[in-house]
Design a protein around this motif. Structure first.
Motif, PDB file in Angstrom:
ATOM      1  N   ASN A 122       0.978  -4.215  -4.065  1.00 51.23           N
ATOM      2  CA  ASN A 122       1.086  -4.228  -5.386  1.00 51.23           C
ATOM      3  C   ASN A 122       2.586  -3.511  -5.186  1.00 51.23           C
ATOM      4  OD1 ASN A 122       0.579  -1.288  -4.857  1.00 51.23           O
ATOM      5  ND2 ASN A 122      -0.696  -0.899  -5.691  1.00 51.23           N
ATOM      6  N   VAL A 123       3.226  -3.326  -6.476  1.00 51.05           N
ATOM      7  CA  VAL A 123       3.961  -2.795  -5.783  1.00 51.05           C
ATOM      8  C   VAL A 123       4.969  -1.201  -6.708  1.00 51.05           C
ATOM      9  CG1 VAL A 123       7.072  -2.962  -6.227  1.00 51.05           C
ATOM     10  CG2 VAL A 123       5.248  -4.585  -5.323  1.00 51.05           C
ATOM     11  N   TYR A 124       5.000  -0.650  -5.914  1.00 51.24           N
ATOM     12  CA  TYR A 124       5.380   1.578  -6.499  1.00 51.24           C
ATOM     13  C   TYR A 124       7.253   1.285  -6.467  1.00 51.24           C
ATOM     14  CZ  TYR A 124       0.315   3.280  -7.328  1.00 51.24           C
ATOM     15  OH  TYR A 124      -0.576   3.131  -7.855  1.00 51.24           O
ATOM     16  N   ALA A 146      11.035  10.710  -0.642  1.00 49.92           N
ATOM     17  CA  ALA A 146       9.797  11.366   0.357  1.00 49.92           C
ATOM     18  C   ALA A 146       8.341  10.437   0.282  1.00 49.92           C
ATOM     19  CB  ALA A 146      10.077  12.753  -0.956  1.00 49.92           C
ATOM     20  N   SER A 147       7.865   9.988  -1.270  1.00 46.37           N
ATOM     21  CA  SER A 147       7.169   9.599  -1.249  1.00 46.37           C
ATOM     22  C   SER A 147       7.319   7.398   0.122  1.00 46.37           C
ATOM     23  CB  SER A 147       7.051   8.705  -2.824  1.00 46.37           C
ATOM     24  OG  SER A 147       6.582   9.754  -3.806  1.00 46.37           O
ATOM     25  N   PHE A 148       8.113   7.637   0.126  1.00 44.02           N
ATOM     26  CA  PHE A 148       8.740   6.111   0.598  1.00 44.02           C
ATOM     27  C   PHE A 148       8.034   6.644   2.423  1.00 44.02           C
ATOM     28  CE2 PHE A 148      11.526   3.732   3.655  1.00 44.02           C
ATOM     29  CZ  PHE A 148      11.389   2.492   2.700  1.00 44.02           C
ATOM     30  N   TYR A 173      10.811   1.187  -2.540  1.00 41.69           N
ATOM     31  CA  TYR A 173       9.746   0.276  -3.020  1.00 41.69           C
ATOM     32  C   TYR A 173       8.404   0.733  -2.153  1.00 41.69           C
ATOM     33  CZ  TYR A 173      13.107  -1.093  -6.366  1.00 41.69           C
ATOM     34  OH  TYR A 173      13.506  -0.949  -7.073  1.00 41.69           O
ATOM     35  N   ILE A 174       7.169   0.710  -2.392  1.00 42.50           N
ATOM     36  CA  ILE A 174       6.018   0.313  -1.077  1.00 42.50           C
ATOM     37  C   ILE A 174       4.983  -0.172  -2.192  1.00 42.50           C
ATOM     38  CG2 ILE A 174       7.040   2.937  -0.305  1.00 42.50           C
ATOM     39  CD1 ILE A 174       4.643   4.502  -1.653  1.00 42.50           C
ATOM     40  N   HIS A 193      -0.909  -0.481   3.748  1.00 40.52           N
ATOM     41  CA  HIS A 193      -0.529  -1.236   3.954  1.00 40.52           C
ATOM     42  C   HIS A 193       0.828  -1.025   4.302  1.00 40.52           C
ATOM     43  CE1 HIS A 193      -2.577  -4.999   1.467  1.00 40.52           C
ATOM     44  NE2 HIS A 193      -3.644  -4.049   2.635  1.00 40.52           N
ATOM     45  N   CYS A 194       1.511   0.373   2.888  1.00 41.06           N
ATOM     46  CA  CYS A 194       2.625   0.913   3.282  1.00 41.06           C
ATOM     47  C   CYS A 194       2.776   1.368   4.938  1.00 41.06           C
ATOM     48  CB  CYS A 194       3.096   1.917   2.356  1.00 41.06           C
ATOM     49  SG  CYS A 194       4.796   2.646   2.648  1.00 41.06           S
TER      50      CYS A 194
END
Length: 168
Positions: free
Chosen positions: A65-67, A72-74, A103-104, A110-111
């Motif tokens: 998926n793509v967020y 910070a989240s990255f 994008y993660i 996976h990230c």
């Protein structure tokens, strides 16, 4: 002769108008797509992203998926709870603003395994960039708009060619 010159001038003018409007579709990962075991940092380093371009994430639906993330989240590989992931396997993200974008992939680890990409979006191609002030803080001279610019030169050439075509 005059009609040929006019036609050439018209093509130049149309090209000047059309080129800035052309955007690029960036397939994330090129022909590899959005997948594990790919260096997205190296991929992004070879690209130039502009407002008006699109990012296209191609992957097997339900495998990834793509967020959209913030820095910070990255860095932590933790998708925000208030962001809905893109999950179509053919996700298209229009780049509408300048600046850093992250994008993660939020599936499993996976990230953490490198399935994330950071880009820097530049102003739209053909858009005027802000004029810098001189070192002493004063505004640029009134003649600074005449700085060599291929579109400005092409416009002058086209206008001259049209004038010559009309006069012949």
């Amino acid at each position: 002769m005059a009609s040929t010159t006019f036609l050439i001038a018209l093509v130049v003018v149309v090209a000047m108008v059309a080129v800035p409007a052309m955007a690029t579709d960036h397939w994330v990962g090129d022909d590899q797509g959005w997948k594990l075991d790919f260096n997205y940092t190296a991929w992004a380093a070879t690209k130039e992203f502009h407002v008006g371009d699109k990012l296209i994430f191609k992957y097997k639906k339900d495998a990834h998926n793509v967020y959209k993330a913030d820095q910070a989240s990255f860095q932590s590989c933790t998708p925000s709870n208030d962001i809905t992931p893109l999950t179509s396997g053919n996700d298209i993200i229009p780049l509408k603003t300048t600046g850093k974008k992250w994008y993660i992939c939020g599936v499993g680890k996976h990230c953490e395994k490198g399935m994330k990409v950071a880009i820097n979006v530049l102003p739209e191609l053909g858009s005027p960039s802000p004029s810098p002030s001189s070192p002493n803080g004063s505004a640029p001279s009134a003649a600074s708009w005449i700085a060599p610019n291929s579109k400005f030169v092409a416009l002058i050439v086209a206008v001259f060619a049209i004038f010559v075509a009309i006069m012949n």
